[in-house]
Design a protein around this motif. Structure first.
Motif, PDB file in Angstrom:
ATOM      1  N   LYS A 187       0.816  -1.217   0.000  1.00 32.18           N
ATOM      2  CA  LYS A 187       0.000   0.000   0.000  1.00 32.18           C
ATOM      3  C   LYS A 187       0.853   1.272   0.000  1.00 32.18           C
ATOM      4  CE  LYS A 187      -4.032  -2.072   2.045  1.00 32.18           C
ATOM      5  NZ  LYS A 187      -4.458  -2.738   3.241  1.00 32.18           N
ATOM      6  N   THR A 219      -4.923   0.707  -5.931  1.00 34.56           N
ATOM      7  CA  THR A 219      -5.980   1.702  -6.097  1.00 34.56           C
ATOM      8  C   THR A 219      -7.205   1.117  -6.797  1.00 34.56           C
ATOM      9  OG1 THR A 219      -4.838   2.549  -8.063  1.00 34.56           O
ATOM     10  CG2 THR A 219      -4.481   3.737  -6.001  1.00 34.56           C
ATOM     11  N   THR A 265      -8.220  -2.036  -6.515  1.00 36.45           N
ATOM     12  CA  THR A 265      -8.883  -2.855  -5.497  1.00 36.45           C
ATOM     13  C   THR A 265      -9.611  -1.976  -4.493  1.00 36.45           C
ATOM     14  OG1 THR A 265      -7.208  -4.573  -5.761  1.00 36.45           O
ATOM     15  CG2 THR A 265      -8.527  -4.641  -3.750  1.00 36.45           C
ATOM     16  N   MET A 266      -8.991  -0.869  -4.106  1.00 38.46           N
ATOM     17  CA  MET A 266      -9.658   0.043  -3.170  1.00 38.46           C
ATOM     18  C   MET A 266     -10.950   0.592  -3.766  1.00 38.46           C
ATOM     19  SD  MET A 266      -6.558   1.988  -1.216  1.00 38.46           S
ATOM     20  CE  MET A 266      -7.710   2.993  -0.315  1.00 38.46           C
ATOM     21  N   TRP A 291     -13.605   2.411  -1.606  1.00 37.41           N
ATOM     22  CA  TRP A 291     -12.700   3.448  -1.120  1.00 37.41           C
ATOM     23  C   TRP A 291     -12.314   4.342  -2.295  1.00 37.41           C
ATOM     24  CZ3 TRP A 291     -11.041   4.236   3.865  1.00 37.41           C
ATOM     25  CH2 TRP A 291     -11.349   3.230   4.787  1.00 37.41           C
ATOM     26  N   ALA A 307      -4.434   4.884   0.607  1.00 40.63           N
ATOM     27  CA  ALA A 307      -3.821   3.549   0.646  1.00 40.63           C
ATOM     28  C   ALA A 307      -2.555   3.579   1.498  1.00 40.63           C
ATOM     29  CB  ALA A 307      -3.497   3.074  -0.774  1.00 40.63           C
ATOM     30  N   THR A 311     -16.067  -3.429   5.644  1.00 45.25           N
ATOM     31  CA  THR A 311     -15.999  -3.068   4.228  1.00 45.25           C
ATOM     32  C   THR A 311     -16.560  -4.194   3.368  1.00 45.25           C
ATOM     33  OG1 THR A 311     -14.108  -1.602   4.541  1.00 45.25           O
ATOM     34  CG2 THR A 311     -14.415  -2.499   2.332  1.00 45.25           C
TER      35      THR A 311
END
Length: 136
Positions: free
Chosen positions: A35, A43, A45-46, A51, A58, A95
């Motif tokens: 991260k 980014t 995946t976030m 997110w 991150a 999440t």
């Protein structure tokens, strides 16, 4: 209750605790380190997790995870580290619940990691065994 009231563990149990703790530490180091640089996969995946696609967020999450992991790895602060990592896992679990990810593979992964984390600490730390006496 004093620490001396904790039941002693065998060498095998102590080493099992160390191995379980090492698994958590290694996983969390990997999780935190990936991260830190602005990697596209992180980014992306976030974003999938809801997110913002922000490398700074991150990075902040990575730093929080790494500091908590360092505290867990150090014997004097291992209980504090375990509590912070448990909170970190709680955020990950919430999440996954929020976006409806699969229960056993994604959502409960933080629970699995938490069980390994506390199990390892229980086996290697007399203070935790004194606080949580499973047998008398």
């Amino acid at each position: 209750m004093s620490i001396s009231a904790a039941a002693p563990v065998s060498n095998g149990a102590l080493w099992t605790g160390r191995v379980l703790s090492a698994i958590v530490v290694l996983f969390m180091i990997f999780d935190g380190v990936i991260k830190l640089p602005p990697l596209d996969i992180v980014t992306q995946t976030m974003t999938e997790l809801g997110w913002p696609a922000d490398a700074n967020i991150a990075r902040l999450l990575g730093i929080i995870g790494l500091i908590s992991t360092a505290l867990y790895a150090l014997p004097r602060t291992s209980v504090l580290g375990a509590m912070l990592l448990t909170a970190y896992m709680g955020g990950a679990i919430s999440t996954h619940v929020r976006i409806g990810n699969p229960l056993f593979s994604h959502t409960l992964f933080g629970v699995y990691l938490g069980v390994i984390l506390w199990g390892g600490l229980y086996l290697r730390d007399a203070r935790v065994r004194a606080l949580i006496p499973f047998s008398r």
